[in-house]
Design an enzyme around this catalytic site. Structure first.
Site, PDB file in Angstrom:
ATOM      1  N   HIS A   1      32.608  35.403  65.413  1.00  0.00           N
ATOM      2  CA  HIS A   1      33.293  34.146  65.689  1.00  0.00           C
ATOM      3  C   HIS A   1      32.593  33.390  66.808  1.00  0.00           C
ATOM      4  O   HIS A   1      32.531  33.857  67.933  1.00  0.00           O
ATOM      5  CB  HIS A   1      34.778  34.316  66.031  1.00  0.00           C
ATOM      6  CG  HIS A   1      35.557  33.080  65.651  1.00  0.00           C
ATOM      7  ND1 HIS A   1      35.525  31.942  66.386  1.00  0.00           N
ATOM      8  CD2 HIS A   1      36.326  32.803  64.575  1.00  0.00           C
ATOM      9  CE1 HIS A   1      36.256  31.010  65.791  1.00  0.00           C
ATOM     10  NE2 HIS A   1      36.748  31.509  64.687  1.00  0.00           N
TER      11      HIS A   1
ATOM     12  N   ARG B   1      41.341  25.065  52.347  1.00  0.00           N
ATOM     13  CA  ARG B   1      40.650  23.912  52.937  1.00  0.00           C
ATOM     14  C   ARG B   1      39.135  23.972  52.737  1.00  0.00           C
ATOM     15  O   ARG B   1      38.472  22.945  52.777  1.00  0.00           O
ATOM     16  CB  ARG B   1      40.983  23.759  54.413  1.00  0.00           C
ATOM     17  CG  ARG B   1      40.362  24.813  55.300  1.00  0.00           C
ATOM     18  CD  ARG B   1      40.628  24.546  56.754  1.00  0.00           C
ATOM     19  NE  ARG B   1      42.037  24.653  57.090  1.00  0.00           N
ATOM     20  CZ  ARG B   1      42.486  24.916  58.313  1.00  0.00           C
ATOM     21  NH1 ARG B   1      41.626  25.055  59.310  1.00  0.00           N
ATOM     22  NH2 ARG B   1      43.769  25.021  58.572  1.00  0.00           N
ATOM     23  N   HIS B   2      38.575  25.158  52.580  1.00  0.00           N
ATOM     24  CA  HIS B   2      37.134  25.206  52.269  1.00  0.00           C
ATOM     25  C   HIS B   2      36.882  26.043  51.001  1.00  0.00           C
ATOM     26  O   HIS B   2      36.723  25.470  49.931  1.00  0.00           O
ATOM     27  CB  HIS B   2      36.266  25.630  53.480  1.00  0.00           C
ATOM     28  CG  HIS B   2      36.821  26.667  54.402  1.00  0.00           C
ATOM     29  ND1 HIS B   2      37.179  27.906  53.990  1.00  0.00           N
ATOM     30  CD2 HIS B   2      37.053  26.630  55.754  1.00  0.00           C
ATOM     31  CE1 HIS B   2      37.601  28.602  55.033  1.00  0.00           C
ATOM     32  NE2 HIS B   2      37.554  27.855  56.125  1.00  0.00           N
TER      33      HIS B   2
ATOM     34  N   THR C   1      40.361  26.709  63.278  1.00  0.00           N
ATOM     35  CA  THR C   1      39.663  27.910  62.815  1.00  0.00           C
ATOM     36  C   THR C   1      40.520  29.098  63.219  1.00  0.00           C
ATOM     37  O   THR C   1      41.600  28.915  63.779  1.00  0.00           O
ATOM     38  CB  THR C   1      38.242  27.978  63.409  1.00  0.00           C
ATOM     39  OG1 THR C   1      37.591  29.160  62.944  1.00  0.00           O
ATOM     40  CG2 THR C   1      38.253  27.998  64.929  1.00  0.00           C
ATOM     41  N   THR C   2      40.036  30.313  62.943  1.00  0.00           N
ATOM     42  CA  THR C   2      40.828  31.493  63.290  1.00  0.00           C
ATOM     43  C   THR C   2      40.815  31.650  64.809  1.00  0.00           C
ATOM     44  O   THR C   2      39.802  32.034  65.381  1.00  0.00           O
ATOM     45  CB  THR C   2      40.235  32.740  62.599  1.00  0.00           C
ATOM     46  OG1 THR C   2      39.974  32.397  61.240  1.00  0.00           O
ATOM     47  CG2 THR C   2      41.198  33.897  62.645  1.00  0.00           C
TER      48      THR C   2
END
Ligand code: PXP
Length: 248
Positions: free
Chosen positions: A198, A53-54, A104-105
């Site tokens: 994060h 996706r990125h 996200t993670t």
């Protein structure tokens, strides 16, 4: 560099997110990585997600070619990603959990339940010379398991602490911070190198940067967002200043 130096790894994933929004070549994550390097990043972090996706495969090829600082290659524990990592042999490989539906993670890796599988998964990466890091919650069971499987590094997930800070939930933020502090001491006592990351921002970085056991922070989304307003170099300089100040 002094022993007390806290490394800043700049995650460039979201430069690729903006690029991919239009499907073209701009903005170029490699250019951001080189700029971050010139601005004093100690490493560049990029997550090649299974759904791409990125960051793309070509971005990883390019980063391996152009970077002078170490690449921290984030990936899920899948055979496809293992093959890519073994082809490139980046300085560090950080194993993260991945679900397709997440934004996200969202949590740390469940190491304790998958110990055998993960031990076999990381062995060839270690043999290839990559420093293997495991992205986990501040949970003693997971840290012990990461140690047993032969990881050299753990990266503590700071997301829950950062979310609590953003929501002004002081008690929750304090208890998350305390868990991160205790678990960085515990992991260090096992001989693991401790990283963290994060969701870190200017408002949340200092208490984490102050933990002497933490050797590296990996920061992406906030820095790339802040770069829109002040440029990447000044955005990083302010993060660096706050990290150094916390470390004094
Ligand atoms: N560390 C790990 C292991 C991550 O997965 C991420 C997000 O990709 C980060 C650090 C950086 O998080 P953020 O982009 O929220 O700063």
């Amino acid at each position: 560099m002094s022993d007390n130096h806290l490394r800043l790894g700049v995650n460039i994933d979201h430069v690729a997110t903006v690029r991919n929004a239009r499907g073209g070549a701009y903005p170029d994550p490699l250019r951001a990585a080189k700029l971050a390097e010139e601005a004093g990043a100690d490493g560049i972090t990029a997550h090649l997600r299974e759904d791409r996706r990125h960051i793309s495969d070509a971005d990883i090829d390019g980063l391996m070619e152009v970077l002078s600082v170490p690449l921290n290659f984030e990936m899920a524990a899948t055979p496809e990603m293992q093959k890519i990592a073994l082809r490139h042999k980046p300085h560090a490989v950080c194993i993260v959990p991945e679900k397709r539906e997440e934004r996200t993670t969202e949590g740390g890796l469940e190491v304790a339940r998958e110990e055998n599988k993960l031990a076999h998964f990381i062995a060839p990466l270690r043999d290839a010379g990559c420093r293997v890091s495991i992205f986990i919650a501040a949970d003693q069971r997971q840290i012990e398991a990461a140690h047993r499987i032969g990881a050299e590094v753990i990266e503590l997930h700071t997301g829950a602490y950062c979310d609590a800070m953003a929501d002004d939930h002081d008690d929750k933020a304090n208890s998350e911070l305390e868990a991160l502090r205790e678990m960085s001491v515990f992991a260090h006592s096992l001989g693991l190198e401790v990283h963290a990351g994060h969701g870190l921002t200017y408002d949340t970085v200092q208490p984490i940067a102050a933990f002497p056991e933490v050797r590296e922070l990996n920061i992406g989304h906030f820095l790339i967002g802040e770069a829109i307003f002040r440029g990447l170099t000044p955005a990083m300089a302010e993060m660096r200043r706050l990290m150094d100040e916390a470390r004094e």
